[in-house]
Design an enzyme around this catalytic site. Structure first.
Site, mmCIF file in Angstrom:
data_model
loop_
_atom_site.group_PDB
_atom_site.id
_atom_site.type_symbol
_atom_site.label_atom_id
_atom_site.label_comp_id
_atom_site.label_asym_id
_atom_site.label_seq_id
_atom_site.Cartn_x
_atom_site.Cartn_y
_atom_site.Cartn_z
ATOM 1 N NE ARG A 146 -3.744 -0.809 0.167
ATOM 2 C CZ ARG A 146 -4.624 -0.975 -0.824
ATOM 3 N NH1 ARG A 146 -4.439 -1.928 -1.715
ATOM 4 N NH2 ARG A 146 -5.672 -0.180 -0.910
ATOM 5 C CD GLU A 184 -2.846 3.772 -6.209
ATOM 6 O OE1 GLU A 184 -3.895 3.203 -6.601
ATOM 7 O OE2 GLU A 184 -1.901 3.169 -5.686
ATOM 8 C CG HIS A 195 -2.266 -0.149 -7.130
ATOM 9 N ND1 HIS A 195 -2.796 0.562 -6.087
ATOM 10 C CD2 HIS A 195 -2.197 -1.432 -6.692
ATOM 11 C CE1 HIS A 195 -3.062 -0.232 -5.069
ATOM 12 N NE2 HIS A 195 -2.689 -1.458 -5.417
#
Length: 342
Positions: free
Chosen positions: A245, A274, A293
């Site tokens: 994370r 993000e 990601h």
């Protein structure tokens, strides 16, 4: 926004998970065969809180990305019909779980389905850093021919922070490369010990590891754990990989560590916010690989997650407890909004 009616309408399901368009067929099949009304927004998440709050009116269930399900959202009038939030993936730090439990909303997720994909990706990033393959590819595309010297993996030390399912999957890969493996975790899992890892203190791991890979679940206690002081304790040639994370990492501190040579390089697949801002300090950091990601983004894994996340919704719709629930205590709560079969 698009609404799809699959036969006789039952629950109304909002889908914000951005992978739904690509690998969502198993979820679509589950929803269609159970007569759900599926709502597809004009753009997928994660989305701002105010946008989310304006979309959940009359919604019974959400198949979600890391959308901000704050207390304000969960206890709003708009969320009055919401019974389950089914998370596409394993991270649920964007959801206020206590607030959801108070409101009687089930939080489902998909642990165990993406372990191998994420471990593959973490190791791919590690190899890319160690052997400079991204750099030489970029040079070659610009017409250059310049050899980049890298590092062997064999007989080096890999430190894994968080040795749960994904961490252990990385251990299995690392064993084949002849790496010494150190682990730090608040819980020393016997399964990890059986793989031959050595549990050590956080400080020992930082001091002795040539490579550090982060796989811890995000908690209030480890939020921002990778800060300036931590990077200063690492070897000057250490390579750091984060596929966990973004909020584990003090991002300006990592950028400074790279630019000032405190560590040798890093690869980052998860960020505090993000998509990554255009002016983020990572954009100009040295020896850094950026990734959007996508550690779990394989077709096979995505399809498994899609079907499982959708099944959790229809299970609850039919009065059955979903298999993977974060806040399992809500199932016995008088506030539970869904009705379970006795």
């Amino acid at each position: 926004m698009t609404t799809l009616n699959f036969g006789a309408m039952s629950w109304k399901v909002l889908v914000t998970a951005r992978a739904y368009d690509i690998v969502g067929e198993p979820a679509r099949n589950v929803f269609e065969s159970n007569g759900c009304q599926v709502v597809i927004p004009d753009r997928f998440g994660p989305m701002p809180e105010e946008t989310l709050n304006g979309m959940i009116g009359g919604i019974d269930a959400v198949l979600c990305s890391p959308d901000p399900y704050t207390r304000a959202v969960l206890h709003s009038e708009a969320a009055a019909h919401l019974k389950i939030i089914s998370r596409w993936g394993v991270g649920y730090d964007s959801i206020d779980v206590p607030a959801a439990t108070e409101a009687g909303i089930v939080i489902a997720y998909t642990p165990g389905l993406l372990d191998e994909a994420v471990a593959d990706y973490a190791f791919a990033l590690l190899l890319t850093l160690a052997r400079q393959t991204a750099r030489v590819h970029a040079d070659m595309m610009q017409g250059q021919w310049s050899v980049a010297w890298g590092f062997d993996l064999a007989e080096k030390t890999l430190g894994i922070i968080g040795c749960g399912r994904i961490g252990q999957a990385v251990v299995r890969r690392a064993k084949g490369f002849g790496l010494r493996i150190l682990c730090y975790d608040v819980y020393e899992d016997p399964a990890a010990k059986a793989l031959g890892v050595e549990f050590v203190s956080f400080e020992t791991l930082l001091r002795e590891s040539h490579f550090v890979s982060l796989h811890a679940a995000l908690t209030p206690e480890n939020h921002g754990m990778m800060d300036e002081g931590v990077f200063q304790q690492m070897r000057p040639d250490a390579l750091f990989v984060n596929t966990a994370r973004g909020a584990h990492v003090d991002e300006p501190a990592l950028a400074r560590a790279l630019n000032e040579g405190w560590i040798g390089g890093a690869a980052v697949d998860a960020f505090v916010e993000e998509p990554l801002a255009t002016e983020h300090p990572f954009r100009t950091a040295k020896n850094l690989i950026l990734s959007p990601h996508q550690a779990s983004s394989t077709y096979e894994t995505g399809r498994r997650i899609a079907g499982t996340a959708a099944q959790a919704i229809v299970d609850l719709m039919h009065g059955k407890s979903p298999e993977r629930v974060v806040n399992r205590e809500v199932l016995d709560s008088p506030t539970l909004r869904a009705q379970l079969n006795s």
